[in-house]
Design a protein around this motif. Structure first.
Motif, mmCIF file in Angstrom:
data_model
loop_
_atom_site.group_PDB
_atom_site.id
_atom_site.type_symbol
_atom_site.label_atom_id
_atom_site.label_comp_id
_atom_site.label_asym_id
_atom_site.label_seq_id
_atom_site.Cartn_x
_atom_site.Cartn_y
_atom_site.Cartn_z
ATOM 1 N N PHE A 228 0.822 -1.205 0.000
ATOM 2 C CA PHE A 228 0.000 0.000 0.000
ATOM 3 C C PHE A 228 0.858 1.258 0.000
ATOM 4 C CE2 PHE A 228 -2.264 3.422 2.217
ATOM 5 C CZ PHE A 228 -3.394 3.515 1.421
ATOM 6 N N ASP A 229 2.001 1.191 0.664
ATOM 7 C CA ASP A 229 2.880 2.358 0.755
ATOM 8 C C ASP A 229 4.309 1.877 0.955
ATOM 9 O OD1 ASP A 229 3.748 4.963 0.854
ATOM 10 O OD2 ASP A 229 2.403 5.582 2.471
ATOM 11 N N VAL A 230 5.258 2.783 0.776
ATOM 12 C CA VAL A 230 6.675 2.459 0.921
ATOM 13 C C VAL A 230 7.346 3.547 1.755
ATOM 14 C CG1 VAL A 230 8.865 2.030 -0.256
ATOM 15 C CG2 VAL A 230 6.709 1.322 -1.331
ATOM 16 N N VAL A 231 8.100 3.125 2.766
ATOM 17 C CA VAL A 231 8.911 4.043 3.566
ATOM 18 C C VAL A 231 10.348 3.545 3.498
ATOM 19 C CG1 VAL A 231 9.368 4.977 5.864
ATOM 20 C CG2 VAL A 231 7.009 4.618 5.114
ATOM 21 N N PHE A 232 11.256 4.425 3.135
ATOM 22 C CA PHE A 232 12.642 4.007 2.929
ATOM 23 C C PHE A 232 13.462 4.084 4.216
ATOM 24 C CE2 PHE A 232 11.399 5.467 -1.373
ATOM 25 C CZ PHE A 232 11.605 4.275 -2.049
ATOM 26 N N LYS A 233 14.432 3.186 4.313
ATOM 27 C CA LYS A 233 15.383 3.189 5.421
ATOM 28 C C LYS A 233 16.568 4.095 5.070
ATOM 29 C CE LYS A 233 14.343 -1.661 6.509
ATOM 30 N NZ LYS A 233 14.915 -3.025 6.597
ATOM 31 N N PRO A 234 17.230 4.702 6.068
ATOM 32 C CA PRO A 234 16.868 4.693 7.486
ATOM 33 C C PRO A 234 15.543 5.407 7.713
ATOM 34 C CG PRO A 234 18.607 6.282 7.096
ATOM 35 C CD PRO A 234 18.428 5.527 5.817
ATOM 36 N N VAL A 235 14.722 4.822 8.548
ATOM 37 C CA VAL A 235 13.349 5.288 8.704
ATOM 38 C C VAL A 235 13.291 6.596 9.488
ATOM 39 C CG1 VAL A 235 11.116 4.757 9.751
ATOM 40 C CG2 VAL A 235 12.377 2.978 8.547
ATOM 41 N N ASN A 236 12.577 7.554 8.933
ATOM 42 C CA ASN A 236 12.214 8.764 9.667
ATOM 43 C C ASN A 236 10.884 8.447 10.357
ATOM 44 O OD1 ASN A 236 10.612 11.259 10.079
ATOM 45 N ND2 ASN A 236 12.426 12.263 9.245
ATOM 46 N N TYR A 237 10.894 8.404 11.695
ATOM 47 C CA TYR A 237 9.720 7.896 12.403
ATOM 48 C C TYR A 237 8.548 8.871 12.398
ATOM 49 C CZ TYR A 237 12.370 3.848 13.600
ATOM 50 O OH TYR A 237 13.094 2.690 13.498
ATOM 51 N N VAL A 238 8.812 10.146 12.232
ATOM 52 C CA VAL A 238 7.711 11.094 12.063
ATOM 53 C C VAL A 238 6.965 10.760 10.773
ATOM 54 C CG1 VAL A 238 7.098 13.511 11.705
ATOM 55 C CG2 VAL A 238 8.865 12.907 13.369
ATOM 56 N N ARG A 239 7.734 10.490 9.717
ATOM 57 C CA ARG A 239 7.130 10.141 8.429
ATOM 58 C C ARG A 239 6.407 8.791 8.515
ATOM 59 N NH1 ARG A 239 11.379 10.474 5.517
ATOM 60 N NH2 ARG A 239 11.003 12.572 4.750
#
Length: 282
Positions: free
Chosen positions: A251-262
Motif C-alpha cells: 500500500f505504501d513504501v517508507v525508505f530506510k533509514p526510517v524517519n519515524y515522524v514520516r
C-alpha cells in the motif's frame, strides 16, 4: 571510597541488556549526544520503568511503579505547587511523622530536595518513579483530571529479521500509542496474524525484488492478512524500487533509514483510509 557503577554496566550486570546492545547504544550516544537511557529506550531494549529501577539501584533509593492518591496537607501544597511539580517532575507521595516521601525522576536534582527541606523543615525521602507516572499523578491530583479509559490501540505487525532494528520500530510505535507485534518471517507472521488480527503490517524488504514479491504473496494468500494493508520498509531508496513495490501490492513504501515522524504519519493515513478511522472488528 566506593565507586558508583556506570548506568550501562548495571544494566548488563542485571541481565537487562547484553554487552552487544550496550556497545551499539554507546556508539549511538557518541553521535547523538543523547542520554544512554533515552537511546536504549528508543531502541526498545529497556522501558522507562527499567531505567527508574536501575537508577534507584545506582543511587541506593527505593522505586515506585504506581503512585496512589495521596493525602497532602494544604500548607505543603503551597510549597510544592502545580507549577513546581511540573517543572521539577516531582510529586509528594506521603507525609508522616515529619518525613516527606517525594517521587522524583532525576536523582541528581539535589538542589530541589534541599530547597523543599529548607522551606518545610521536613526530612525528605526521595523515591524514584518514571516521568510518565509522575506526570499522571500531577494531572490527577493538581489538575483534578480523572483518568480516562483508553480505547484499544491499533495493532501493527512488524516483519523483520533484524532484532535491533525491529526493537527500535516497536519502541517508536508503542510510544505513539500503537500495539506492536513482531515476527521474523512471513510464515511466523501469518500464524501471529491469525491470533492477533493486526490492523496493519510493516514488512521489511532487503532490496531483492524477487524476495519482496515472495513475501507479499505469502501475505496475500492468507485469508487474514490478504485484507490488511502492508507498508514496505525498503532498504533501497529509488523511484524504481518504490514503483516495483507498489506494483506488487504494497500500500505504501517508507525508505530506510526510517524517519519515524514520516512512518507514523503514513501509518495513521493508511489506517484512516482503510478503516475510515474505525478499528476493524476481530
Amino acid at each position: 571510597m566506593q565507586i558508583r557503577k556506570r548506568f550501562g554496566e548495571i544494566l548488563v550486570e542485571a541481565g537487562v541488556i547484553t554487552d552487544s546492545v550496550l556497545k551499539t547504544a554507546l556508539q549511538a550516544q557518541k553521535k547523538s549526544g543523547l542520554a544512554l537511557g533515552r537511546i536504549l529506550e528508543d531502541m526498545g531494549a529497556i522501558s522507562d520503568w527499567d531505567i527508574a529501577c536501575i537508577l534507584a539501584r545506582q543511587f541506593n533509593l527505593s522505586a515506585i511503579q504506581t503512585i496512589s492518591a495521596p493525602v497532602i496537607p494544604e500548607n505543603l501544597q503551597q510549597v510544592i505547587d502545580c507549577d513546581m511539580a511540573i517543572k521539577k517532575n516531582i510529586f509528594p507521595i506521603e507525609l508522616k511523622d515529619g518525613l516527606l516521601k517525594l517521587a522524583i525522576s532525576n536523582p541528581l536534582d539535589f538542589d530541589t530536595l534541599d530547597k523543599i527541606a529548607f522551606k518545610t523543615t521536613l526530612r525528605i525521602e526521595p523515591v524514584l518513579a518514571t516521568p510518565t507516572e509522575i506526570f499522571k499523578a500531577i494531572k490527577r491530583y493538581y489538575m483534578h483530571e480523572e483518568p480516562t479509559k483508553a480505547s484499544a490501540p491499533n495493532k501493527v505487525l512488524i516483519i523483520d529479521e533484524n532484532d535491533l532494528y525491529r526493537g527500535i520500530v516497536c519502541a517508536n510505535l508503542r510510544n505513539a500509542g500503537y500495539q506492536p507485534f513482531f515476527a521474523t518471517s512471513t510464515m511466523a507472521a501469518v500464524k501471529l496474524a491469525m491470533q492477533e488480527n493486526p490492523h496493519l503490517i510493516l514488512l521489511s524488504t532487503t532490496g531483492n525484488t524477487a524476495h519482496a514479491k515472495k513475501l507479499i504473496q505469502n501475505l496475500q494468500n492468507n485469508v487474514v492478512t490478504q485484507s490488511r494493508p502492508v507498508i514496505a520498509l525498503a532498504a533501497i531508496s529509488s523511484p524504481e524500487e518504490e514503483a516495483a513495490l507498489l506494483s506488487m501490492g504494497f500500500f505504501d513504501v517508507v525508505f530506510k533509514p526510517v524517519n519515524y515522524v514520516r512512518l507514523l504519519a503514513r501509518i495513521e493515513r493508511t489506517i484512516r483510509f482503510f478503516y475510515h478511522e474505525q478499528i476493524p472488528h476481530r
